[in-house]
Design a protein around this motif. Structure first.
Motif, PDB file in Angstrom:
ATOM      1  N   ARG A 254     -12.728 -10.280   4.930  1.00 34.56           N
ATOM      2  CA  ARG A 254     -11.010  -9.773   4.688  1.00 34.56           C
ATOM      3  C   ARG A 254     -10.299 -10.757   4.805  1.00 34.56           C
ATOM      4  NH1 ARG A 254      -9.937  -6.078   9.945  1.00 34.56           N
ATOM      5  NH2 ARG A 254      -8.346  -8.019  10.222  1.00 34.56           N
ATOM      6  N   PHE A 255      -9.037 -10.536   4.009  1.00 35.76           N
ATOM      7  CA  PHE A 255      -7.973 -11.683   3.350  1.00 35.76           C
ATOM      8  C   PHE A 255      -6.674 -10.559   3.763  1.00 35.76           C
ATOM      9  CE2 PHE A 255     -11.144 -12.763   0.577  1.00 35.76           C
ATOM     10  CZ  PHE A 255     -11.068 -14.589   0.997  1.00 35.76           C
ATOM     11  N   GLY A 256      -6.148 -11.027   4.824  1.00 36.49           N
ATOM     12  CA  GLY A 256      -4.532 -10.487   5.153  1.00 36.49           C
ATOM     13  C   GLY A 256      -4.587 -10.158   5.930  1.00 36.49           C
ATOM     14  N   ASP A 257      -3.292  -9.589   6.614  1.00 36.19           N
ATOM     15  CA  ASP A 257      -2.999  -9.529   8.231  1.00 36.19           C
ATOM     16  C   ASP A 257      -2.285  -7.664   8.280  1.00 36.19           C
ATOM     17  OD1 ASP A 257      -0.640  -9.067   7.013  1.00 36.19           O
ATOM     18  OD2 ASP A 257       1.194 -10.423   7.220  1.00 36.19           O
ATOM     19  N   GLY A 258      -3.169  -7.327   7.776  1.00 32.94           N
ATOM     20  CA  GLY A 258      -2.809  -5.593   7.476  1.00 32.94           C
ATOM     21  C   GLY A 258      -1.598  -4.892   6.807  1.00 32.94           C
ATOM     22  N   GLY A 259      -0.521  -6.371   7.042  1.00 32.82           N
ATOM     23  CA  GLY A 259       0.677  -5.504   6.639  1.00 32.82           C
ATOM     24  C   GLY A 259       1.553  -4.954   5.063  1.00 32.82           C
ATOM     25  N   GLN A 260       2.023  -4.812   4.803  1.00 26.90           N
ATOM     26  CA  GLN A 260       2.437  -4.287   3.628  1.00 26.90           C
ATOM     27  C   GLN A 260       2.279  -5.172   2.144  1.00 26.90           C
ATOM     28  OE1 GLN A 260       3.291  -0.377   3.357  1.00 26.90           O
ATOM     29  NE2 GLN A 260       2.238  -0.814   4.780  1.00 26.90           N
ATOM     30  N   THR A 261       2.690  -6.071   2.794  1.00 26.14           N
ATOM     31  CA  THR A 261       2.618  -7.380   2.111  1.00 26.14           C
ATOM     32  C   THR A 261       1.239  -7.043   1.781  1.00 26.14           C
ATOM     33  OG1 THR A 261       3.657  -8.670   2.426  1.00 26.14           O
ATOM     34  CG2 THR A 261       2.862  -9.875   1.236  1.00 26.14           C
ATOM     35  N   TRP A 262       0.631  -7.061   1.981  1.00 25.75           N
ATOM     36  CA  TRP A 262      -1.040  -7.041   1.322  1.00 25.75           C
ATOM     37  C   TRP A 262      -1.902  -5.802   1.157  1.00 25.75           C
ATOM     38  CZ3 TRP A 262      -4.232 -11.540   0.974  1.00 25.75           C
ATOM     39  CH2 TRP A 262      -3.354 -13.051   1.503  1.00 25.75           C
ATOM     40  N   ARG A 263      -0.822  -4.710   0.913  1.00 25.34           N
ATOM     41  CA  ARG A 263      -1.294  -3.510   0.761  1.00 25.34           C
ATOM     42  C   ARG A 263      -0.839  -3.358  -1.031  1.00 25.34           C
ATOM     43  NH1 ARG A 263       2.203   2.404   1.668  1.00 25.34           N
ATOM     44  NH2 ARG A 263       1.522   3.833   0.756  1.00 25.34           N
ATOM     45  N   ALA A 264      -2.164  -3.584  -1.419  1.00 25.80           N
ATOM     46  CA  ALA A 264      -2.579  -3.564  -2.832  1.00 25.80           C
ATOM     47  C   ALA A 264      -3.423  -2.204  -3.905  1.00 25.80           C
ATOM     48  CB  ALA A 264      -3.086  -5.327  -3.286  1.00 25.80           C
ATOM     49  N   VAL A 265      -3.343  -2.208  -4.679  1.00 26.49           N
ATOM     50  CA  VAL A 265      -4.302  -0.445  -5.640  1.00 26.49           C
ATOM     51  C   VAL A 265      -4.824  -2.135  -6.771  1.00 26.49           C
ATOM     52  CG1 VAL A 265      -4.268   0.872  -7.454  1.00 26.49           C
ATOM     53  CG2 VAL A 265      -2.636   0.983  -5.529  1.00 26.49           C
ATOM     54  N   ARG A 266      -4.196  -2.505  -7.594  1.00 22.41           N
ATOM     55  CA  ARG A 266      -4.694  -2.957  -8.856  1.00 22.41           C
ATOM     56  C   ARG A 266      -4.469  -4.842  -8.413  1.00 22.41           C
ATOM     57  NH1 ARG A 266      -8.003  -1.616 -13.244  1.00 22.41           N
ATOM     58  NH2 ARG A 266      -8.441  -4.101 -14.315  1.00 22.41           N
TER      59      ARG A 266
END
Length: 357
Positions: A254-266
């Protein structure tokens, strides 16, 4: 030299991207999984844009596919697969062939008598995916089907949600097809990743996210660099991550902190980075990338709207589309067509005015 790249998307449009660049050959290319969508009306503003590296790009509409809801898939043989309401169609040359129809779904298909009702009721959602062997998977109304060579739809599995996001299915190196459940999930129930066999004859759970861990899966993507599978999830705090698996989802990193910066689709892949444009209606959207070696996040240019869909063409250029939705991070009522050489520095080449739906 000039490169021309065709591209198909929702509302029955075919685009041509014209790239003027310093290259040694002229190439016409299409990505195999170019099944992205853009919810916009037919009025577009096109422009020529200077890109990094001494190249320029522009876009034009070259064909309007009347009666087609969405071009779902473009095969390695350049065959087009599309849906029109419940109907699955295929086009190899100039004529569309009607293959079959999905079963009637209540109550959504009561609104399917014209395009405006379909849009308002979201009764047009479905998936059609064809693997490199020519075997076809279809999803609609929460049922996964095998589409046989004689055009029969054989139900194989029930999933949570109606269908998955367009362009979010992928074929792994072993020929299996992977996709994740996409549904509103207000109670944060477990979310599954599914694996279809190479001939689409069986569909089984490859991984299950425990309850209250994510809302849903945005997409599963194959990394062209090392053939690993990447997954994106959302939508809110402590739910937005990138996941990587190199053993067919037996284990995940897993990568990221769960916040919106890591909210990706493609996701977009380069030799050194994994890239995306954020999908947030809550916080300012940006172009982002993560260093493969260090895992370090780099946040780049601001983007006016969230981004759901995109593709990487075989000729190497990346294409992304922004989406108009409700929220404080949506700063315009136009959907943009963005292009990039490195999937981090993006230029706008087309704008579509959002319709009332």
């Amino acid at each position: 030299m000039v490169r021309e790249v065709s591209y198909d998307l929702e509302e029955g449009l075919r685009f041509r991207f014209v790239w003027s660049c310093r290259i040694s050959a002229t190439t016409q290319a299409r990505s195999r999984d170019d099944s992205s969508t853009l919810r916009a009306n037919m009025k577009a503003t096109n422009r020529s844009t200077e890109l990094d590296g001494g190249s320029a790009a522009s876009i034009e509409i070259v064909e309007r596919l009347r009666g087609i809801t969405i071009v779902q898939h473009v095969g390695v043989d350049r065959k087009l697969w599309a849906t029109a309401g419940r109907t699955i169609l295929c086009r190899e040359h100039e004529q569309w062939e009607r293959l079959t129809r999905f079963p009637f779904c209540r109550p959504r298909d009561f609104f399917g008598w014209n395009r405006l009702c379909q849009r308002a009721a979201r009764a047009d959602k479905a998936n059609v995916f064809v693997n490199d062997m020519g075997h076809t998977l279809a999803i609609r109304g929460g049922i996964v089907y095998q589409l046989t060579s004689d055009h029969r739809l054989l139900p194989k599995q029930h999933i949570q949600g109606d269908s998955v996001l367009h362009g979010s299915l992928c074929e792994a190196k072993d020929g299996c097809t992977y996709f994740g459940e996409y549904f509103m999930n207000p109670e944060r129930q477990p979310v599954r990743v599914w694996r279809a066999s190479p001939k689409m004859e069986s569909v089984e759970v490859a991984h299950e996210f425990p309850e209250k861990s994510i809302r849903h899966v945005h997409g599963v993507y194959r990394d062209p660099v090392d053939d690993a599978l990447w997954l994106t999830s959302g939508d809110y705090e402590n739910e937005c991550f990138l996941y990587r698996s190199d053993d067919h989802f037996k284990t995940l990193e897993r990568f990221g902190d769960g916040g919106q910066t890591w909210r990706a689709v493609r996701l977009f892949f380069t030799p050194d980075y994994v890239c995306w444009i954020t999908d947030s209606h809550l916080e300012q959207n940006h172009a982002c990338r993560m260093n493969r070696r260090t895992g370090q996040l780099e946040v780049g240019q601001a983007v006016d709207c969230s981004s759901w869909y995109g593709t990487t063409l075989r000729s190497g250029q990346h294409v992304a589309f922004t989406t108009v939705e409700k929220g404080p991070a949506i700063h315009r009522d136009e959907s943009s067509v963005l292009v990039s050489w490195d999937a981090f520095n993006w230029s706008e080449v087309g704008v579509f005015k959002k319709d009332m739906w």
